[in-house]
Design a protein around this motif. Structure first.
Motif, short mmCIF file in Angstrom:
data_model
loop_
_atom_site.label_atom_id
_atom_site.label_comp_id
_atom_site.label_asym_id
_atom_site.label_seq_id
_atom_site.Cartn_x
_atom_site.Cartn_y
_atom_site.Cartn_z
N TYR A 1 -109.11 -8.29 -1.41
CA TYR A 1 -108.71 -7.34 -0.38
C TYR A 1 -109.76 -6.22 -0.37
O TYR A 1 -110.32 -5.89 -1.41
CB TYR A 1 -107.35 -6.71 -0.69
N SER A 2 -109.98 -5.66 0.80
CA SER A 2 -110.81 -4.45 0.91
C SER A 2 -109.87 -3.27 1.04
O SER A 2 -109.08 -3.21 1.99
CB SER A 2 -111.71 -4.51 2.15
N GLY B 1 -109.10 -10.55 7.85
CA GLY B 1 -109.06 -10.07 9.22
C GLY B 1 -107.78 -9.35 9.64
O GLY B 1 -107.60 -9.00 10.79
N ARG B 2 -106.91 -9.12 8.69
CA ARG B 2 -105.63 -8.46 8.99
C ARG B 2 -105.56 -7.13 8.26
O ARG B 2 -105.96 -7.01 7.12
CB ARG B 2 -104.48 -9.35 8.55
N LEU B 3 -105.01 -6.14 8.93
CA LEU B 3 -104.78 -4.83 8.34
C LEU B 3 -103.44 -4.88 7.59
O LEU B 3 -102.44 -5.33 8.15
CB LEU B 3 -104.71 -3.79 9.46
N ARG C 1 -107.26 1.34 16.27
CA ARG C 1 -107.05 -0.08 15.92
C ARG C 1 -105.67 -0.55 16.37
O ARG C 1 -105.06 -1.39 15.73
CB ARG C 1 -107.20 -0.25 14.41
N VAL D 1 -101.41 -6.84 11.96
CA VAL D 1 -100.96 -6.07 10.80
C VAL D 1 -99.89 -6.81 10.01
O VAL D 1 -99.23 -7.72 10.52
CB VAL D 1 -100.42 -4.67 11.20
N ALA E 1 -104.88 -4.26 16.32
CA ALA E 1 -105.12 -5.01 15.08
C ALA E 1 -103.90 -5.84 14.69
O ALA E 1 -102.76 -5.47 14.94
CB ALA E 1 -105.46 -4.04 13.94
N GLU F 1 -107.55 -4.37 4.00
CA GLU F 1 -107.85 -5.42 4.95
C GLU F 1 -108.02 -6.71 4.17
O GLU F 1 -108.62 -6.72 3.08
CB GLU F 1 -109.13 -5.07 5.72
N HIS F 2 -107.45 -7.78 4.73
CA HIS F 2 -107.54 -9.08 4.07
C HIS F 2 -107.53 -10.16 5.13
O HIS F 2 -106.62 -10.21 5.96
CB HIS F 2 -106.36 -9.26 3.10
N LEU G 1 -109.09 0.18 2.18
CA LEU G 1 -109.66 1.12 3.15
C LEU G 1 -109.22 2.55 2.88
O LEU G 1 -110.01 3.48 3.05
CB LEU G 1 -109.25 0.73 4.57
#
Length: 134
Positions: free
Chosen positions: A37-38, A59-61, A103, A108, A106, A56-57, A40
């Motif tokens: 996971y990133s 492409g999903r928030l 976003r 989610v 996005a 973010e993982h 943020l």
């Protein structure tokens, strides 16, 4: 005769809870990073509330509520403490974040990470990740 608590006792309990929470959030971030996971944001705040972790993982928030509890506590498990009211608060705060970060479109998800901490040596006994918890 009823024993009265001092303000210092209440302050000590709050400080202890805050330390437990910070420890749990740090452990949750380490766990998320190990799962690619990133992270943020941590402790993102606005007028409507706070989100513990925004990541973010794939492409999903992902908006993540972290709950840390000491093992064998009197108030139930960490995951059980994320009630409907808290879920609604996180959703409302996430909407503010999405608008402010531009976003709104996005994809989610709302997750819960429940951390259980050993009372004796302050080590992590369990880290449970509930994806799509609410």
């Amino acid at each position: 005769m009823v024993e009265r608590k001092s303000l210092a006792d209440d302050r000590d309990k709050r400080d202890n809870r805050k330390q437990t929470g910070m420890f749990g959030e740090a452990a949750a971030c380490d766990y998320l990073l190990s799962k690619n996971y990133s992270v943020l944001e941590r402790n993102w705040r606005c007028r409507s509330g706070e989100i513990d972790i925004i990541a973010e993982h794939e492409g999903r928030l992902v908006f993540i509520e972290v709950r840390a509890r000491k093992q064998n506590g009197r108030f139930g498990t960490a995951a059980e403490s994320v009630d409907r009211r808290k879920q609604q608060k996180v959703r409302e705060t996430a909407q503010v974040y999405l608008r402010s970060a531009d976003r709104s479109n996005a994809s989610v998800r709302f997750d819960v990470i429940a951390i259980t901490i050993n009372r004796t040596d302050e080590t992590i006994v369990e880290c449970k990740h509930y994806e799509g918890a609410f």
